[in-house]
Scaffold this active site. Sequence first.
Site, PDB file in Angstrom:
ATOM      1  N   ARG A 284       7.117  25.059   1.754  1.00 47.63           N
ATOM      2  CA  ARG A 284       6.801  25.925   0.908  1.00 47.63           C
ATOM      3  C   ARG A 284       7.521  27.138   0.399  1.00 47.63           C
ATOM      4  O   ARG A 284       7.572  27.898   1.574  1.00 47.63           O
ATOM      5  CB  ARG A 284       5.032  26.069   0.968  1.00 47.63           C
ATOM      6  CG  ARG A 284       4.692  27.378   1.434  1.00 47.63           C
ATOM      7  CD  ARG A 284       3.273  27.514   1.395  1.00 47.63           C
ATOM      8  NE  ARG A 284       2.436  27.614   2.704  1.00 47.63           N
ATOM      9  CZ  ARG A 284       2.687  28.941   3.188  1.00 47.63           C
ATOM     10  NH1 ARG A 284       3.194  29.858   2.859  1.00 47.63           N
ATOM     11  NH2 ARG A 284       2.024  28.725   4.334  1.00 47.63           N
TER      12      ARG A 284
ATOM     13  N   HIS B 187       0.942  31.176   1.315  1.00 48.89           N
ATOM     14  CA  HIS B 187      -0.074  29.996   1.273  1.00 48.89           C
ATOM     15  C   HIS B 187      -0.859  29.884  -0.001  1.00 48.89           C
ATOM     16  O   HIS B 187      -1.123  28.872  -0.636  1.00 48.89           O
ATOM     17  CB  HIS B 187      -0.819  30.406   2.471  1.00 48.89           C
ATOM     18  CG  HIS B 187      -2.315  29.513   2.438  1.00 48.89           C
ATOM     19  ND1 HIS B 187      -2.094  28.158   2.645  1.00 48.89           N
ATOM     20  CD2 HIS B 187      -3.531  29.727   2.161  1.00 48.89           C
ATOM     21  CE1 HIS B 187      -3.572  27.814   2.450  1.00 48.89           C
ATOM     22  NE2 HIS B 187      -4.352  28.779   2.208  1.00 48.89           N
TER      23      HIS B 187
ATOM     24  N   TYR C 249       5.186  36.419   8.649  1.00 40.96           N
ATOM     25  CA  TYR C 249       5.341  35.256   9.700  1.00 40.96           C
ATOM     26  C   TYR C 249       6.536  34.454   9.513  1.00 40.96           C
ATOM     27  O   TYR C 249       7.043  33.446  10.343  1.00 40.96           O
ATOM     28  CB  TYR C 249       3.968  34.400   9.712  1.00 40.96           C
ATOM     29  CG  TYR C 249       3.824  33.772   8.365  1.00 40.96           C
ATOM     30  CD1 TYR C 249       4.198  32.641   7.848  1.00 40.96           C
ATOM     31  CD2 TYR C 249       2.692  34.548   7.711  1.00 40.96           C
ATOM     32  CE1 TYR C 249       3.794  32.022   6.623  1.00 40.96           C
ATOM     33  CE2 TYR C 249       2.231  34.051   6.541  1.00 40.96           C
ATOM     34  CZ  TYR C 249       2.897  32.743   5.937  1.00 40.96           C
ATOM     35  OH  TYR C 249       2.410  32.202   4.827  1.00 40.96           O
TER      36      TYR C 249
END
Lengths: 326, 368
Positions: B267, B271, B281
């Site tokens: 992706r 999210h 992250y």
Amino acid sequence: MTQQLNMVSAITQALDQEMEKNEKVLVFGEDVGVNGGVFRATEGLHEKYGDERVSDTPLAESAIGGMAFGLSVQGFRPVAEIQFFGFVFEVMDSVVGQISRQRFRMGGHLDMPVVIRSPFGGGVRTPEMHADSLEGLMAQAPGLKVVIPSNPYDAKGLLTAAIRDNDPVVFLEHMKLYRSFREEVPEEQYEIELGKANVAREGSDVTVVAYGYMVREALKAAEELEKEDLSVEVIDLRTVSPIDYETIVASVEKTGRMVFVQEAQRQAGVGNTVISEISQRSILSLKAPISFVSAPDTVFPFAQMENLWLPSAADITEAIKETADF
Amino acid sequence: MAKKPLDFDKLVKSYGELFSMVQILDKDGKIVNKSLVPELSDEELVELMERMVFSRVLHDRSMALSRQGRLGFYAPTAGQEASQIASHYALEKQDWIYPGYRDIPQLIMHGLPIYKAFLWSRGHVEGNHYDDDLHVIPPQIIIGAQYIQAMGNAVGQKLAGKENEITITYTGDGGSSQGDVYEGINFASRYKAPVVFVIQNNGYAISTPREKQTAAETLAQKGVAAGIPSIQVDGMDPLAVYTVTKAARDWAVAGNGPVLIETITNRFGPHSTSGDDPTRYRSQESFDYWEQRDPLIRFRNYLTEKELWTEEHEEELIEKVQEEVLAAAKEADQVEKMSVSDSLKWMYSNPGQNIQEQIEKYEAKESK
């Protein structure tokens, strides 16, 4: 035609007759096939209906619930067995998180005609984590119906109605009632309406509201007190979600006194809900505080302590007397 | 040196070695595995690319609508077009989809109107009101639950004798850690249910990287314990995803039971649009690495080489889809408001006293 049946045989007959009538009814769960279930509730069904309609699942409760969900979408009427209701935590998401919510999520455009049958309750000295009264957890979940029969006649009629109902029903069978007595049960099919309580014994002085095995104990107490000229009305809830408040209110308005009895711990079960509702609906009819007989708030006890822990007819008798004498 | 009678190290390495990633197009769009090239006509190849472009535009517009506050929950899909759209392309209309919350593009490809997808995102019941011939279930939030439900659906298809019909369900690398995923593939194996289980391994749960989900070298190998065919495929390669999913469908339809597919995808964005910042992250190198593997780049190159695709066609298409998406957002604005009394009626087919009393109470309140 009637016959003398115990509760487990009445349940087997209800399953058998509805399976015969409706090929969409499927039975599955752990050991329900050739073995007929650990309590023999599905005895003979595998032989009669075969592997496709009566199937032994792998030992994983969550997937038993997921399977019921998917089968419902495909137009079947799944009757899943959770071997002991103490194992229900493994299937909580399927039942309470998924099946109970699906009709609402889809705006009423999809029914989930699932029945989850399971043995529950104490007093038969099972190994730990088998016996428990966890109906309160289910009764707090919007979207489910929770049905608990107290005798063979009711078990057959309520289970037949539960399978035919288009909503998900958790059908809890008290282990101590399975083989404790026989009574007359019609051979033909019949339904007992879900969501309606039964006046199991008429009386005029005190109303006792109970469900499951505790109905037997309440009836014993009522018989005992009749000798002391105390007239006790016993209401068997039959369905603990949704609750039939109309029947309870009518009785309390007549007697002015109420004792609620459940086998579950005081913080569990449905007693707190019922007592709260009746306090709101019938406060002016009450001549005494509502009394609440239950088990104490410990974890379900060790087998050798069960009889000390479980509420009994003696506890109910005492509570009725206190309420009557208030 | 003493003989090592039990070589656990070798044993554990051997599992991952069973699963080499299936690839047909490399990142530049060159065929690397001729024997697996699917038999798709030129029209079908173009249609597949058009659907992937549609999905990317839907993603871009959804991000914009989210920023404008015109969507509710939205899980971005950019980067996963091959994994989502090409796996769906292997399905038939009668097949059932049990999606996760990121799998909105497959639902739209299956026939869900875009405005309904937006209504679902905004939290309106009409988003889940489907036509009878749309064989889907609303997106699952509990990231493994769709696996056991899809299994049940497929057991039902089999019992009902539906011969050319399967169920497909999607989860992610995070979802693959859920107990329901194991239970679902295992039950499906026991019942030989016609279901294709897809794990879209896009590298991250919310922020938790794939490496922290499990020490297992692949997620595909999770199917081994269930005794079912398991396969890992390049999830940025539409031809490979299509070929593998089609083969899995054929296998299931033939009565052999389920298949587990792990797509290696990524992706590109956060999210969800509810405040996730992937730079917390992920490194820039990670974004760069995956963006070079963009499924649209490689498929565009492949089709351009075959003289099936032009820049002009893509631009026209993008414009058309943008308009379509905008019109859908407007259509979603037109839907009637929900009421509590109506919602009480959705609860049960045959309600009890509590619901009936509350319907009366809310109807009285609403009529004031």
